[in-house]
Write a protein that holds these residues in place. Structure first.
Motif, mmCIF file in Angstrom:
data_model
loop_
_atom_site.group_PDB
_atom_site.id
_atom_site.type_symbol
_atom_site.label_atom_id
_atom_site.label_comp_id
_atom_site.label_asym_id
_atom_site.label_seq_id
_atom_site.Cartn_x
_atom_site.Cartn_y
_atom_site.Cartn_z
ATOM 1 N N GLN A 205 -5.838 1.897 -6.341
ATOM 2 C CA GLN A 205 -4.926 0.923 -5.737
ATOM 3 C C GLN A 205 -4.866 -0.302 -6.637
ATOM 4 O OE1 GLN A 205 -3.153 0.466 -2.430
ATOM 5 N NE2 GLN A 205 -2.392 -1.207 -3.703
ATOM 6 N N VAL B 115 0.827 -1.216 0.000
ATOM 7 C CA VAL B 115 0.000 0.000 0.000
ATOM 8 C C VAL B 115 0.860 1.264 0.000
ATOM 9 C CG1 VAL B 115 -2.021 -1.080 1.069
ATOM 10 C CG2 VAL B 115 -0.258 -0.061 2.533
ATOM 11 N N GLY C 118 -1.964 7.442 -8.203
ATOM 12 C CA GLY C 118 -2.534 7.101 -6.898
ATOM 13 C C GLY C 118 -4.049 7.149 -6.859
ATOM 14 N N ARG D 294 1.104 3.190 -3.460
ATOM 15 C CA ARG D 294 -0.048 4.020 -3.758
ATOM 16 C C ARG D 294 -0.044 5.293 -2.913
ATOM 17 N NH1 ARG D 294 -6.504 3.846 -2.879
ATOM 18 N NH2 ARG D 294 -6.858 5.606 -4.242
ATOM 19 N N HIS D 295 0.351 5.172 -1.657
ATOM 20 C CA HIS D 295 0.408 6.366 -0.802
ATOM 21 C C HIS D 295 1.386 7.396 -1.374
ATOM 22 C CE1 HIS D 295 -0.161 8.533 2.984
ATOM 23 N NE2 HIS D 295 1.123 8.785 2.943
#
Lengths: 278, 278
Positions: B26, A28, B23, A31-32
């Motif tokens: 996901q 994750v 972004g 994506r952050h």
């Protein structure tokens, strides 16, 4: 400053960890980073996931470092044998690892807490501290003013971040607070939601793409209508508009709206404002 | 057959889409592929996310195709201007795109449904079908026996999959059903959960790593204790063991268990069996 004047600053992301490649864990952090950097005007040009192997990490970091303004690594820090990011970044630049005395001292205060007081336990803690305090020679060490024991380590244009998502996110927020990850240019983004299939709007969409070459236009069919069930409107398609030129975004979106049959438009879609896609 | 006899078959994953790099979305397909392939005995050696740009897609696909036994792309299929995966894969191998007549016919039956019957709508549908029926020259087209209109398209060692997760997953399951993605060798995996910090077990862990060179051992501190709240046991650390040699996995895990202080072990941890990490 970006490498190509007039372009947004670019970034590459290197995610390090066998657990991601074996599918045990969903990454994750990439994506952050992508979301945070994009909102600040960056263009993330690549994300790569690599295993816990020094030479593979080194090759990926070197490639990203040459291609991008900034690089972010995540994962592979820690005291165990599979934590190889520092070695990988050092190998990327052909420099040795050196022990940072302040880092070693801070780790001693931090890692010492709650560990064994047997001779073996103390020796293991010391070994761990010495391993973790090794950074590529020439690294920049930045110490948080809030007493957090973990420094922000960067080597040339490469920022080296932890992998654990909650720690990663607070480290990123701390680093970004002074504006260092802000681009001089900012994206303007708009979206248009339609109850249509891509094929229904193809002619209008192609025309809009051709008319507004400075606007990046994306077309995303939604997978799951149930996601939209809280709304009376069932959206099958999201069109996104993005540019460094805000006026062009507004005009491109309006151009598409004007050229579509009225029955495809959501009641409020004719208005200029729209939310960013989630 | 793997490129390196005695090694597991290798795979690379190329995720295509600006929406991942900005972004907005996901990615979940890479993890799905990684998990599925790993469970079949593959070693996924890289995952790369690239933008909707032909040359970047081509470079990534070419690199993965040379390095790995199999490559999987996901995303970038469809009728719009930002769907460039077929062009990218063709460019990777320096071959042209050609129209597949059966694909064109199936798309006509599928995409024709529910679209406009105006002249303009029919022309757009036709344009979309012709665009989507273009595949790299020399591609292998496999037609599902269950009447699903979407063929499985592969070019040399590259499988070209859609991006929408639910469709991607059923496409993958259909393709995998005949065993084509099964490795001759299979991983044996075991895990050990400990209420310990990495530094507490460092000496025992290092010794186990050295004693069992054929076993890949991973150490993963858990981020969030609340995830474990349904259990009375609070696990701070998961150690994973993985090898093509099942016996070595069992022995390595037992070696670590035997060398750890009893208070670090979960009651059932001393038993040989343990579940795979989630």
């Amino acid at each position: 400053q970006p490498r190509n004047p007039g372009s947004p600053r670019s970034a590459g992301v290197v995610v390090i960890g066998n657990e991601i490649l074996s599918g045990k864990v969903q990454d994750v952090n990439a994506r952050h980073i992508c979301k945070e950097l994009h909102s600040r005007g960056f263009k993330v040009t690549s994300v790569e996931v690599v295993p816990d192997e020094i030479e593979v990490i080194a090759a990926s970091v070197r490639r990203a470092s040459e291609a991008c303004d900034l690089v972010f690594t995540t994962g592979g820090l820690g005291p165990t044998h599979d934590d190889l990011t520092m070695e990988g970044v050092a190998a990327a630049f052909g420099c040795p690892l050196v022990e940072d005395p302040r880092f070693l001292r801070m780790l001693g205060e931090h890692l010492g807490k709650g560990t064994s007081v047997t001779d073996e336990g103390l020796a293991a803690a010391s070994t761990a501290q010495h391993k973790m305090a090794q950074v590529p020679e020439g690294s920049k060490m930045e110490w948080p003013p809030d007493g957090n024991p973990w420094p922000l380590v960067s080597m040339r244009n490469v920022y080296i971040f932890v992998g654990m998502p909650s720690e990663f996110q607070s480290m990123f927020a701390r680093a970004a607070a002074d504006g260092r990850f802000d681009g001089a240019l900012q994206w303007t983004t708009a979206a248009l939601q339609l109850d249509a299939a891509e094929v229904d709007i193809l002619t209008s969409l192609s025309d809009t793409v051709k008319t507004f070459p400075k606007v990046t236009i994306g077309s995303y069919p939604s997978e799951d209508h149930r996601e939209m069930s809280s709304s009376a409107w069932c959206c099958r398609l999201t069109i996104t508009f993005e540019s460094l030129d805000a006026e062009q975004v507004v005009k491109a979106r309006q151009h598409l709206v004007d050229s579509l049959p009225a029955n495809l438009l959501k009641p409020e879609a004719a208005e200029a404002a729209d939310t960013e896609v989630a």
